[in-house]
Write an enzyme that holds these catalytic residues in place. Structure first.
Site, PDB file in Angstrom:
ATOM      1  N   GLU A 229       0.805  -1.227   0.000  1.00  0.00           N
ATOM      2  CA  GLU A 229       0.000   0.000   0.000  1.00  0.00           C
ATOM      3  C   GLU A 229       0.835   1.273   0.000  1.00  0.00           C
ATOM      4  OE1 GLU A 229      -2.788  -0.465   3.231  1.00  0.00           O
ATOM      5  OE2 GLU A 229      -3.504  -2.372   2.452  1.00  0.00           O
TER       6      GLU A 229
ATOM      7  N   GLU B 250      -6.104 -10.523  -1.353  1.00  0.00           N
ATOM      8  CA  GLU B 250      -6.883 -10.300  -0.128  1.00  0.00           C
ATOM      9  C   GLU B 250      -8.379 -10.239  -0.432  1.00  0.00           C
ATOM     10  OE1 GLU B 250      -5.402  -7.019   2.251  1.00  0.00           O
ATOM     11  OE2 GLU B 250      -3.329  -7.434   1.718  1.00  0.00           O
TER      12      GLU B 250
HETATM   13  O1  9MR Z   1      -7.255  -7.942   8.479  1.00  0.00           O
HETATM   14  C1  9MR Z   1      -6.319  -7.128   9.153  1.00  0.00           C
HETATM   15  C2  9MR Z   1      -6.939  -6.654  10.474  1.00  0.00           C
HETATM   16  O2  9MR Z   1      -7.104  -7.724  11.369  1.00  0.00           O
HETATM   17  C3  9MR Z   1      -6.037  -5.585  11.089  1.00  0.00           C
HETATM   18  O3  9MR Z   1      -6.699  -5.046  12.228  1.00  0.00           O
HETATM   19  C4  9MR Z   1      -5.762  -4.506  10.069  1.00  0.00           C
HETATM   20  C5  9MR Z   1      -4.862  -3.453  10.684  1.00  0.00           C
HETATM   21  O4  9MR Z   1      -4.489  -2.496   9.772  1.00  0.00           O
HETATM   22  O5  9MR Z   1      -5.135  -5.069   8.931  1.00  0.00           O
HETATM   23  C6  9MR Z   1      -5.974  -5.958   8.278  1.00  0.00           C
HETATM   24  O6  9MR Z   1      -5.375  -6.464   7.104  1.00  0.00           O
HETATM   25  C7  9MR Z   1      -5.102  -5.504   6.076  1.00  0.00           C
HETATM   26  C8  9MR Z   1      -3.901  -6.000   5.320  1.00  0.00           C
HETATM   27  O7  9MR Z   1      -2.839  -6.235   6.197  1.00  0.00           O
HETATM   28  C9  9MR Z   1      -3.493  -5.031   4.236  1.00  0.00           C
HETATM   29  N1  9MR Z   1      -4.609  -4.722   3.378  1.00  0.00           N
HETATM   30  C10 9MR Z   1      -5.834  -4.318   4.027  1.00  0.00           C
HETATM   31  C11 9MR Z   1      -6.235  -5.352   5.066  1.00  0.00           C
HETATM   32  C12 9MR Z   1      -7.564  -4.999   5.686  1.00  0.00           C
HETATM   33  O8  9MR Z   1      -7.484  -3.808   6.392  1.00  0.00           O
END
Ligand code: 9MR
Length: 418
Positions: free
Chosen positions: A164, A281
């Site tokens: 990102e 994802e």
């Molecule tokens: O699914 C993840 C969630 O449990 C966390 O709280 C969050 C914190 O930023 O990150 C989520 O995963 C993300 C991933 O690492 C990167 N792309 C977006 C995902 C959803 O937010």
């Protein structure tokens, strides 16, 4: 269709739905493998105990999927909470689980602007508020990536190296069609754009066999400025000789948002860069859970995505972001299993896509998970920081063996460090 209703209505079929259908002993992953593809899932290890193979959730994971991702446990704050103190316990459990069940592991993620330890950035990765110098931050990044990738060498098969890094506002591409804008982060602000280049080089040096990815959201459909910016960045990295293998399209989508032609057109063009393009994802929220056909519409969009990926050799992986609807970061029941671990129509949509493809492979064709074959020129020019040419026409594969120091490579003159 009948079998689907059976699984949805009868809890006794939960275990069977987890694994495979009673009338069809092949699991989802079997058909994916036969199609030359991998189907993955991200697991929240803090909620699903991957040391226990007897849970309905873990059974569903190893029966149906052949790629595993840690939803949070391989991020910087989890792996290096304090400087120099690495915590591999949860990540190791996940890798052990994957190996027990013949799954490959995607590492997520080495460099991000979120879930960064407080000793690097007090707000989790956005500000460089400890005022590290460029050199200090490069050293932190290098040390983190080298330690983590070396620890998992040969066991984590691919990494989201930089996650990102693009800004959401990419209006810059309207005036400059090959441009992109990066978001502020501790890495970008403190190091400069070449934090991306360096992160890939560090990862490649630590495990030259690992596949290395950029990963981002909002970059799925052709026609959006961010989608174009992502392509531009991937192209710039690849043409600069940076060891990038592919791009991840996250695909956090809502039912109604997917445009299959725009998705297809976007996915397709990465092949000409010699990059793989994978979905990393996927989750598909339902905006109106009360609608009569809500789950069928969701299933149709899962099906569309799989149908696009399955056509292309440079699209080997499809990863779902979570196991079950009550354990996800999103509303709208976006996953393949409901809270009771019953398989949803979306699960069967994927199942049908891979099954149909596997059963109709042209005779005599062996399926293999595809690797992108890069169309890279064999030699590059290497410069020092003053812009002086230190090597003309060096074999590309030697770039990563250069002695410590700062070099500038290729026409774009991007820096790769150390
Ligand atoms: O699914 C993840 C969630 O449990 C966390 O709280 C969050 C914190 O930023 O990150 C989520 O995963 C993300 C991933 O690492 C990167 N792309 C977006 C995902 C959803 O937010």
């Amino acid at each position: 269709m009948k079998k689907h209703l059976l699984y949805l209505l009868c809890p006794l079929f939960i275990a069977a739905a987890n694994a495979q259908e009673s009338a069809d002993t092949q699991a989802l992953r079997d058909y994916a493998e036969k199609s030359g593809k991998k189907i993955g899932v991200a697991v929240p290890v803090w909620r699903i105990d991957v040391t226990n193979d007897g849970l309905p959730e873990t059974q569903a994971v190893y029966n149906n999927f052949n790629i595993l991702v840690a939803e949070n446990e391989m991020k910087i704050d989890a792996l290096q909470p304090n400087r120099g103190q690495f915590e591999f316990y949860h990540g190791d459990n996940l890798v052990n689980f994957a190996e027990r069940h013949g799954m490959t592991v995607r590492g997520h993620t080495l460099c991000w602007h979120k879930q960064v330890s407080g000793w690097i950035s007090s707000d989790g990765g956005q500000k460089n508020d400890h005022n590290y110098s460029r050199e200090e931050l490069l050293e932190i990044l290098k040390d983190h990536i080298t330690t983590v990738v070396t620890h998992y060498k040969g066991r984590v098969h691919e990494w989201d190296v930089v996650n990102e890094c693009l800004a959401d506002d990419q209006s810059i591409v309207r005036t400059n069609p090959t441009a992109y804008a990066l978001r502020p982060s501790v890495w970008y602000t403190g190091i400069g754009e070449d934090f991306i280049d360096s992160a890939f080089v560090y990862a490649h040096r630590a495990d030259p066999d690992a596949k290395l990815y950029l990963n981002d959201y909002g970059v799925e459909m052709q026609g959006s400025a961010k989608t174009q910016a992502y392509y531009n960045l991937a192209r710039r990295l690849q043409k600069s000789g940076i060891p990038i293998d592919g791009v991840g399209l996250q695909c956090h989508l809502t039912v109604g948002e997917l445009d299959s032609a725009k998705f297809d057109n976007n996915v397709k063009r990465y092949a000409s860069l010699g990059l793989t393009c994978i979905v990393t994802e996927l989750d598909m929220s339902i905006p109106d859970l009360g609608a009569a056909d809500a789950y069928e519409k969701q299933a149709a969009e899962y099906r569309t995505i799989a149908n696009v990926l399955i056509k292309y050799d440079h699209c080997p992986n499809l990863v779902i972001w979570g196991v079950k609807d009550d354990q996800t970061w999103r509303r709208g029941e976006p996953l393949l299993f409901n809270a009771a671990m019953q398989a949803k129509p979306a699960f069967y949509a994927l199942y049908d896509v891979y099954k149909e493809y596997a059963e109709n492979l042209p005779a005599g064709i062996e399926s293999t998970a595809a690797d992108a074959v890069g169309e890279l020129p064999p030699f590059v020019d290497v410069y020092d920081l003053m812009g002086r040419s230190v090597a003309r026409q060096m074999p590309r594969e030697r770039i990563y063996d250069l002695p410590a120091g700062l070099y500038i490579i290729d026409q774009k003159k991007m820096a790769i460090t150390h």
